[in-house]
Design an enzyme around this catalytic site. Structure first.
Site, PDB file in Angstrom:
ATOM      1  N   TRP A  92      -4.723 -62.297   0.075  1.00  0.00           N
ATOM      2  CA  TRP A  92      -4.176 -63.520  -0.531  1.00  0.00           C
ATOM      3  C   TRP A  92      -2.839 -63.918   0.079  1.00  0.00           C
ATOM      4  O   TRP A  92      -2.508 -65.109   0.136  1.00  0.00           O
ATOM      5  CB  TRP A  92      -4.120 -63.392  -2.050  1.00  0.00           C
ATOM      6  CG  TRP A  92      -5.515 -63.294  -2.583  1.00  0.00           C
ATOM      7  CD1 TRP A  92      -6.127 -62.190  -3.088  1.00  0.00           C
ATOM      8  CD2 TRP A  92      -6.513 -64.332  -2.574  1.00  0.00           C
ATOM      9  NE1 TRP A  92      -7.434 -62.477  -3.406  1.00  0.00           N
ATOM     10  CE2 TRP A  92      -7.707 -63.773  -3.104  1.00  0.00           C
ATOM     11  CE3 TRP A  92      -6.525 -65.671  -2.173  1.00  0.00           C
ATOM     12  CZ2 TRP A  92      -8.884 -64.512  -3.245  1.00  0.00           C
ATOM     13  CZ3 TRP A  92      -7.704 -66.404  -2.318  1.00  0.00           C
ATOM     14  CH2 TRP A  92      -8.856 -65.828  -2.841  1.00  0.00           C
ATOM     15  N   ASP A 146       3.352 -65.168  -5.913  1.00  0.00           N
ATOM     16  CA  ASP A 146       2.012 -65.438  -6.431  1.00  0.00           C
ATOM     17  C   ASP A 146       1.678 -64.322  -7.414  1.00  0.00           C
ATOM     18  O   ASP A 146       1.434 -63.190  -7.031  1.00  0.00           O
ATOM     19  CB  ASP A 146       1.015 -65.453  -5.258  1.00  0.00           C
ATOM     20  CG  ASP A 146      -0.438 -65.494  -5.723  1.00  0.00           C
ATOM     21  OD1 ASP A 146      -0.689 -65.576  -6.937  1.00  0.00           O
ATOM     22  OD2 ASP A 146      -1.334 -65.442  -4.844  1.00  0.00           O
ATOM     23  N   LYS A 172      -7.616 -65.373 -14.282  1.00  0.00           N
ATOM     24  CA  LYS A 172      -7.781 -63.918 -14.287  1.00  0.00           C
ATOM     25  C   LYS A 172      -7.213 -63.320 -15.568  1.00  0.00           C
ATOM     26  O   LYS A 172      -7.917 -62.675 -16.325  1.00  0.00           O
ATOM     27  CB  LYS A 172      -7.082 -63.315 -13.073  1.00  0.00           C
ATOM     28  CG  LYS A 172      -7.707 -63.815 -11.781  1.00  0.00           C
ATOM     29  CD  LYS A 172      -6.813 -63.587 -10.610  1.00  0.00           C
ATOM     30  CE  LYS A 172      -7.315 -64.353  -9.416  1.00  0.00           C
ATOM     31  NZ  LYS A 172      -8.691 -64.006  -9.039  1.00  0.00           N
TER      32      LYS A 172
HETATM   33  N1  PMP Z   1      -3.935 -65.666  -5.187  1.00  0.00           N
HETATM   34  C1  PMP Z   1      -4.500 -64.547  -5.682  1.00  0.00           C
HETATM   35  C2  PMP Z   1      -3.658 -63.305  -5.793  1.00  0.00           C
HETATM   36  C3  PMP Z   1      -5.837 -64.554  -6.060  1.00  0.00           C
HETATM   37  O1  PMP Z   1      -6.410 -63.440  -6.525  1.00  0.00           O
HETATM   38  C4  PMP Z   1      -6.587 -65.745  -5.936  1.00  0.00           C
HETATM   39  C5  PMP Z   1      -8.032 -65.850  -6.382  1.00  0.00           C
HETATM   40  N2  PMP Z   1      -8.776 -64.712  -6.388  1.00  0.00           N
HETATM   41  C6  PMP Z   1      -5.961 -66.878  -5.402  1.00  0.00           C
HETATM   42  C7  PMP Z   1      -4.634 -66.792  -5.058  1.00  0.00           C
HETATM   43  C8  PMP Z   1      -6.704 -68.152  -5.202  1.00  0.00           C
HETATM   44  O2  PMP Z   1      -6.934 -68.757  -6.422  1.00  0.00           O
HETATM   45  P1  PMP Z   1      -7.989 -69.912  -6.649  1.00  0.00           P
HETATM   46  O3  PMP Z   1      -9.344 -69.313  -6.536  1.00  0.00           O
HETATM   47  O4  PMP Z   1      -7.667 -70.380  -8.039  1.00  0.00           O
HETATM   48  O5  PMP Z   1      -7.740 -70.964  -5.634  1.00  0.00           O
END
Ligand code: PMP
Length: 361
Positions: A102, A172, A196
């Site tokens: 990520w 994040d 989440k």
């Molecule tokens: N950052 C993290 C740490 C994530 O786990 C995720 C999704 N698994 C995202 C960003 C991306 O999020 P989204 O699917 O809502 O775009």
């Protein structure tokens, strides 16, 4: 009750049962309004109260200082990769710490908007640890330092924030949001996709220090992509994700009712400990992360044998668990045990793994 499964999904994920029950009870007629929240005008008084309370409760829960704005923005986490860079790269330069899938995505997106310096990385060991960030080489004119505070796929978490040498920290927190107390003043900006640890998919919460909200962006920046648009209009410039705001608001209230983030952290530690204790004593399964950087939320583990990994995943489905397959970049299995996963779920998983191990000696 209800025939619900222990759902170990990385997200969307389980929500607290009392919250789902309340939502059910309010579905056909929200508190005498004659309609469901899904059917409500976002400009109505009744919805305004839902949004105001959601924000006030989140502020209370995280002790958010008055000089920070709380924004509810659609587009999930991925939109924030771009929004952060578009809004905060004033000098066109930012530092990123690369700790997994990520943060890599955030880096790739930010590169479109300016110079990105990767100041530390754990790529050398398949992102199984958090690099030492006590003395990073950060250029004076860097606009911010960016971290992914919990890597959902790799299962690492930051227990000590990086030394940003006076620069703004952007985090994040998607897969750890509200899982433990957080000192908001340590950050310039915190963002989290809510699907989440909080509510339904389709929204991100952004907590941003007011002085970082700028108006002098590239004139081609879409209106929706400016934090200022959302800040000036209390997240109601356009139709927000009303349903997500409503559900998240209920989760904020629920967390306050159980004793806030200190209590949540205690429960999360106890829950993760059940699984880590098992992994540390198992001869078959092995955790994928060094002990000091292990996540309380996402626990990847492997047998070291792909076929056996697949057999455990299949057996886990048969035993009534869901979503235990690990991400392909790590392999094996991954148990995501967010706030709403009860400790009984962790215990049941360990009972199942113990039995599997005994049968595969
Ligand atoms: N950052 C993290 C740490 C994530 O786990 C995720 C999704 N698994 C995202 C960003 C991306 O999020 P989204 O699917 O809502 O775009």
């Amino acid at each position: 009750k209800y025939g619900r499964t222990f759902n170990f999904s990385a997200g969307p994920a389980m929500m607290p049962e009392p919250v789902l029950e309340e939502i059910r009870d309010e579905m056909m007629n929200y508190r005498g309004s004659g309609m469901c929240v899904m059917e409500m005008s976002h400009r109505s008084k009744v919805f305004q109260q839902i949004a105001d309370e959601a924000q006030a409760d989140l502020r209370k829960l995280m002790n958010i200082p008055d000089n920070y704005k709380v924004l509810f923005i659609q587009g999930g986490g991925t939109l924030q990769f771009a929004m952060v860079a578009m809004n905060l790269m004033k000098n066109g330069k930012a530092c990123y710490v690369e700790t997994g899938a990520w943060s890599k995505k955030a880096i790739a997106e930010a590169k479109k908007y300016g110079e990105v310096q990767v100041v530390a990385s754990s790529a050398d060991k398949n992102f199984s640890y958090i690099p030492d960030c006590s003395d990073l080489d950060i250029p004076e004119d860097a606009d911010y330092v960016y971290i992914c505070e919990n890597e959902t796929i790799n299962g690492t978490t930051w227990n000590k924030l990086p030394n940003t040498k006076g620069h703004i920290l952007v985090s994040d927190q998607s897969s750890m949001f509200l899982s433990r107390p957080c000192n908001v003043a340590d950050y310039g900006l915190i963002w989290a996709g809510v699907q989440k640890n909080v509510g339904p998919a389709g929204m991100a919460v952004v907590i941003i220090r007011e002085d970082l909200i700028r108006d002098d962006l590239d004139p081609k920046t879409p209106i929706y992509m400016k934090y200022k648009t959302h800040a000036d209009n209390d997240s109601m410039y356009n139709t927000p994700n009303c349903w997500a705001i409503y559900c998240c608001g209920k989760v904020f209230k629920y967390l306050l009712s159980i004793g806030g983030l200190e209590e949540m952290e205690k429960r999360n530690i106890a829950k993760a400990q059940v699984i880590y204790d098992f992994l540390d004593s198992s001869k078959l399964f092995k955790g994928a992360v060094v002990p000091q950087d292990r996540s309380l939320m996402n626990i990847p583990f492997v047998t070291g044998d792909k076929e056996l990994d697949a057999a455990v995943v299949a057996a886990s489905k048969e035993a009534g668990f869901d979503n235990l397959k690990g991400h392909k970049s790590v392999g094996g299995l991954r148990a995501s045990v967010y706030n709403a996963m009860p400790i009984e779920g962790a215990q049941a998983l360990v009972d199942f793994l113990t039995k599997f191990e005994a049968e595969h000696k």
